[in-house]
Design an enzyme around this catalytic site. Sequence first.
Site, short mmCIF file in Angstrom:
data_model
loop_
_atom_site.label_atom_id
_atom_site.label_comp_id
_atom_site.label_asym_id
_atom_site.label_seq_id
_atom_site.Cartn_x
_atom_site.Cartn_y
_atom_site.Cartn_z
N ASP A 1 0.86 -1.20 0.00
CA ASP A 1 0.00 0.00 0.00
C ASP A 1 0.89 1.24 0.00
O ASP A 1 0.73 2.15 0.83
CB ASP A 1 -0.92 -0.02 1.22
CG ASP A 1 -2.05 1.00 1.13
OD1 ASP A 1 -2.44 1.35 0.00
OD2 ASP A 1 -2.55 1.44 2.19
N ASP B 1 3.48 1.82 7.97
CA ASP B 1 2.24 1.05 7.81
C ASP B 1 2.36 -0.08 6.79
O ASP B 1 1.86 0.01 5.67
CB ASP B 1 1.08 1.98 7.44
CG ASP B 1 -0.27 1.28 7.57
OD1 ASP B 1 -0.30 0.15 8.08
OD2 ASP B 1 -1.29 1.87 7.17
#
Length: 336
Positions: free
Chosen positions: A208, A225
Amino acid sequence: MPEIGQPNGHPYDALTPDVLLDAMEAAGFVINGRIFPLNSYENRVYQVGIEDSPSVIAKFYRPGRWNRAQIAEEHAFSHELEDAEVPVVAPMKLANGDSIFEHQGFYIAVFPQRGGQAPDTSEQDMLWRLGQWLGQLHNIGANKPFHERPALDLITGLEADTRFLAQSGLIPNDLRPAWDSLVPELISHCRARIDDAGPVDTLRIHGDCHAGNILVRDEQMLFVDLDDCRQGPAIQDLWLLLNGDEHEQALQFSELLEGYETFREFNRRERFLIEPLRCYRQVSHAAWLARRWDDPAFPKFFPWFAQARFWSDHILALREQLAALQAPPISLLGQY
């Protein structure tokens, strides 16, 4: 997965401030009582004040999404990257030597707090540097595969998400004929572009890697993340950094690849996967919202999702995406 102590309602209803603070104390932190929720919808993430030390970031994983072994692989990958001096924010290892702990039915990780802002991907030098770091990240990612985390299976995912949306009851009845006729065409053209790409290697990727998951401060760059890390093609970590019109994206892609290939060779046929991946992301985002609609945070922060206007705009965007799937792939400028 541990059981959530909440017989009714959503599992995050059990995540009260007292539970959060008790969890941090149980993990060995001496807290000062200051809690600040951060923008995160899939998981719950908080800045937590620590006595006589910098604040930390506590991440409470969404119950039922990842099991412990899958989270452990995410953390292990993060620590591999950190040990190789690839700039990532990896979870802290606690007193027991582990980076995962459980409390009241939640898997929890704690990260050092890091500041910064998203990179300006319109700057060529920034793209070149991003490409360099992604090449190094992928060198580590290629050392061994994930065993517990899922692979990015584009067609299977696209079929599952469109089927779920069709059965969700959220698409207005008057728009269903347009949706039902569009979906098979999208999947067919995605298959064709995947065939054009040919055999593609997969490796452990960020998954991502958009600009919002990269921090820049004082010329230092940090990837954050890795919650969506998985086995997939290298292009998945590159295309999300492209924006603008066709010519602008071609320039950006060439600059990104120039930096990338300082450290790792790139299979240029993977560019045929960009539009299928973009299509999948558009559909999977809508399916994600639909699957999370029972979480009280989602109707609150995404009220437009339940409105007919969203679905008419979504179908229009997918029609435009169908045209993109039928067009030639992104150009490679200069030496590319």
